[in-house]
Design an enzyme around this catalytic site. Sequence first.
Site, PDB file in Angstrom:
ATOM      1  N   GLN A 130       5.724   3.146   3.192  1.00 22.44           N
ATOM      2  CA  GLN A 130       4.275   2.953   3.316  1.00 22.44           C
ATOM      3  C   GLN A 130       3.721   3.844   4.426  1.00 22.44           C
ATOM      4  OE1 GLN A 130       2.421   1.208   1.183  1.00 22.44           O
ATOM      5  NE2 GLN A 130       0.553   1.730   2.275  1.00 22.44           N
ATOM      6  N   LYS A 136       1.667  -4.791  -3.533  1.00 24.12           N
ATOM      7  CA  LYS A 136       2.718  -4.082  -4.274  1.00 24.12           C
ATOM      8  C   LYS A 136       3.878  -5.027  -4.602  1.00 24.12           C
ATOM      9  CE  LYS A 136       1.385   0.369  -2.339  1.00 24.12           C
ATOM     10  NZ  LYS A 136       1.599   1.479  -1.401  1.00 24.12           N
ATOM     11  N   ASP A 171       6.911   7.709  -4.787  1.00 20.70           N
ATOM     12  CA  ASP A 171       5.557   8.189  -4.509  1.00 20.70           C
ATOM     13  C   ASP A 171       5.377   9.672  -4.851  1.00 20.70           C
ATOM     14  OD1 ASP A 171       3.607   6.364  -3.430  1.00 20.70           O
ATOM     15  OD2 ASP A 171       4.950   6.039  -1.733  1.00 20.70           O
TER      16      ASP A 171
HETATM   17  N1  GUN Z   1      -0.747   4.773   2.068  1.00 21.45           N
HETATM   18  C1  GUN Z   1      -1.916   4.897   1.416  1.00 21.45           C
HETATM   19  N2  GUN Z   1      -1.708   5.182   0.104  1.00 21.45           N
HETATM   20  C2  GUN Z   1      -0.378   5.238  -0.060  1.00 21.45           C
HETATM   21  C3  GUN Z   1       0.446   5.499  -1.184  1.00 21.45           C
HETATM   22  O1  GUN Z   1       0.009   5.750  -2.312  1.00 21.45           O
HETATM   23  N3  GUN Z   1       1.772   5.463  -0.946  1.00 21.45           N
HETATM   24  C4  GUN Z   1       2.290   5.222   0.290  1.00 21.45           C
HETATM   25  N4  GUN Z   1       3.617   5.250   0.424  1.00 21.45           N
HETATM   26  N5  GUN Z   1       1.570   4.997   1.350  1.00 21.45           N
HETATM   27  C5  GUN Z   1       0.235   4.996   1.173  1.00 21.45           C
END
Ligand code: GUN
Length: 288
Positions: free
Chosen positions: A97, A53, A120
């Site tokens: 995350q 990311k 998100d």
């Molecule tokens: N963990 C697995 N997929 C995601 C996601 O799309 N966003 C976040 N914040 N954590 C994750």
Amino acid sequence: MTTILDGKSLSKRVIEEVALDVITYLEKGLRAPSLAVVMVGEDPASAVYVRNKIRACKNAKIDSHEYRLPAKSKEKELLDVIKFLNNDSDIDAILLQLPLPKHIKEANILREISPEKDVDGFHPLNTGNLFLGRDSIQPCTPRGIMMLFEAYDIPISGRNAVVIGRSNIVGKPVAHLLLQKDATVTICHSKTEGLKSIVKNADIVVSAVGKANFVKGSWIKEGATVIDVGMNEYDGGFVGDVDFEEASENAEFITPVPGGVGPMTIASLMLNTLSCYKRNLKNIKKQK
Ligand code: GUN
């Protein structure tokens, strides 16, 4: 003929477009969009996702700020970081995350992220808006999946869509997005009976289970679209939830793992950050 849905190149294109959009703001003398990425603990898979990311941010000309907390951190310590980021007008978007260490309740933290910075779309307000079919920040993986449908012109309206997995991150939101596009949606999960025959009837299968080769190729209807969200360690590499080789014999469209949904999640994150930035700029202007 089976078409492999190339998330890697589509994601690259989307990120390049985000970068071009950002440049127009930089040329006006404005600061770059900024994303804060918060990670608690050392989960190795999460560490890889976070690294990807942050790398994408560079390509999209987005400033990233990483906040790493030790696994033993208290809920209050994490909340303090979130509150600090909520109040910092130079931060447009906050990503926490997941998963968090077991002693921290995800819901307690997610509801404290400012809904406007909730990149998100996991805050209850954004989840509610998605459920109601209103404009909202869409969770990144579901949004990325919908971009694949659009890019490859895959029809959704009236189709039987089966989503396997009912997580808040993928299963539930992608089911809503497919419903908004007029699919007839079935959500399956660990207690579902007769999964094979339900999948056999699906024009669209989205699997977000997290088990290697869980969906057999023989379950896939001729001409179906198969979206594999799984990313499972297997034999020293990564495989999806779907037996790709066998499923490709029946599917008309199928995502590879890796290179399908994963890169699209990241492209969506860049788009969502850009949206948070644009909204934040408007709010700052209004306050002046
Ligand atoms: N963990 C697995 N997929 C995601 C996601 O799309 N966003 C976040 N914040 N954590 C994750």
